[in-house]
Enzyme design. Sequence first.
Site: not given
Length: 637
Positions: A494-495, A498
């Site tokens: 997820h990170e 980003h």
Amino acid sequence: MCLGAGYALIAPAAEAKPTPGKAPAKAPAPKSVPAPGQATPDALAASLAPGSPAKDASPERAATLIRPHVANTGATARRLARSATGKAQAGCNVGDFASKTGPALIDQIKASETACVNTLFSVTGADARALFQESQMVTVANAYRDTAADYQGDNSSSITQLVLYLRAGYYVQYGDPDGVGEYGQALKTAIQGGLDAFFHSSHAYDVTEANGQTLSESVILIDSAMENARYLDVVKKLLSGYDSSYDKFYWMVNAVNSSYTVLFRGNWLPEFVDAVAADKSVLTLLRDFAVEHKDLIGTDKQFLTTNAGRELGRLVQHDKLREAVRPLAKELLDATALNDPATAALWVGVAEMMDFYDKENCDFFGTCDLQKRVREAVLPVKHTCGETLEIVAQKLNDEQLAESCKSMLGQDAFFHGVAKDTGPVKDDKNTKLEVVAFDSSLDYQTYAGVIFGIDTNNGGMYLEGDPAKEGNLPRFIAYRAEWSDKFEIWNLNHEYTHYLDGRFNMYGDFEENMKTPTVMWVEGFAEYINYGYRDIPNEKAIEEAGKNTYALSTLFDTTYQNTNTTRTYQWGYLAVRYLIQYHPDDVSALLGHYRNGDWEAARTLLTSTIGNRYDADFAAWLSKCSAGDCGGTAAAR
């Protein structure tokens, strides 16, 4: 990013919960993106832990208004999180409250479940004024007083609902003082009467779970009403009364921890500082609490000990208190050490306060070059994955480092296949990413704040910096999922999304990206890639699909100000997945605007060109998805 004068805000349970003193919790700090909530099953949540220095606080931000929260761990915390912030029971309607005054309003509040009253923290507009104008708040404060006079140590009289209503009123009035109306002496007198009656009742401090929630909420109400000075003795009683008998009761621990919030926000109330100056016993009490409960360090109650040290140290900022605080803080620092796992968390907490508020005396405290010292001591592992990626870690071994590198680097092709980009956006020089991995969620909460200046009541944080600046180093800060049966850096993919999304899809920095509502895309796309790349089903989102909570057009309006964990992550995922699968041309157009930094054009595409045109089809897809047919693969593609 400050939302107005008067208060800083703390988010509901299960949302990313910032540390008091950082940016208000309705939005992350500028140029940062929080990971999905405090989603760790056995990680410390500490939603009221006043961790980092108030680096962006101002005298105007004098108290904390806190939405329903969770500050514990394990199965108990998960149960309470659901009860505190889940959907209200069927039939919960704002109009049922807004249409009533006087005794009818009190009857309505008392007849409602706490989950229903919690929904009132989100009301706006005419409903907010109808619910929370001063006359209504006075009515409820007087009912709180009358009910507290015969308090039996449990919620048989529905007193907790009254306290929550009052807290909601202060919260909403902060956000819209003109719409709700000003609060004056009438409410101040009434709330003092209510708090006096409760804290003078014979059962107010019963060490039971039945009493704990009402006690905890009432302690928070002290601060919401900015009555910190008047009730300093309540703080003292909770801190001096705490012992191991509290530990089996979630809400009693929460009540003790809530007392630190009264201390924290009191720093911006002159009358509170005067009260501490007149009764310095609270200073030694904080020192003694930290010393006597060092055994909590390394446990899920660690925040009780470290907060005692932090809030003692924070008081050094005041001329009236400085000479009294310094030797007590020095005692704590001398009794602990950065290189001692059994005491490091307390040392770091006190050291961070002294470094921020009394930096010129760092030689005396032994805290000079604090950020560098902590980073070097805690993050000794450095590993290069490739030209674009480096890992800095606390304890990862060679196998774990290799696995992490492989996972991220392998994600690149999947990302580009979905995004269909043509390279980095204009002016983006973020050619290398630093991944920071602490050994546990507790280590993350202990050290990440002092090293990187972030809040840590969340699942990790991506810090983009200024991508147009030469030499800028974006990083995301995460931790090993210590509760997992297998090795996993929590929210790793997820990170990492980003970072990729910021470099290849979103022009400018995070603050630039938030000029119009883009949270649906930013968080939903991160979740879509996270689950799709790993080829696993997003079970929480699929479960949410069956509830049909939001129209697609509503999700276009998601901001960090109006959202919660479920809307941000699960519903963001559902919206993005639907658009990518069934309207790829619209996604291509949307990303074209995002890549050019044309936020208004993107907004027009979503709200006007698309508008509610897909709402019915989205709802139909949700029904199929919840039944197991989401389209694409069984995972996320």
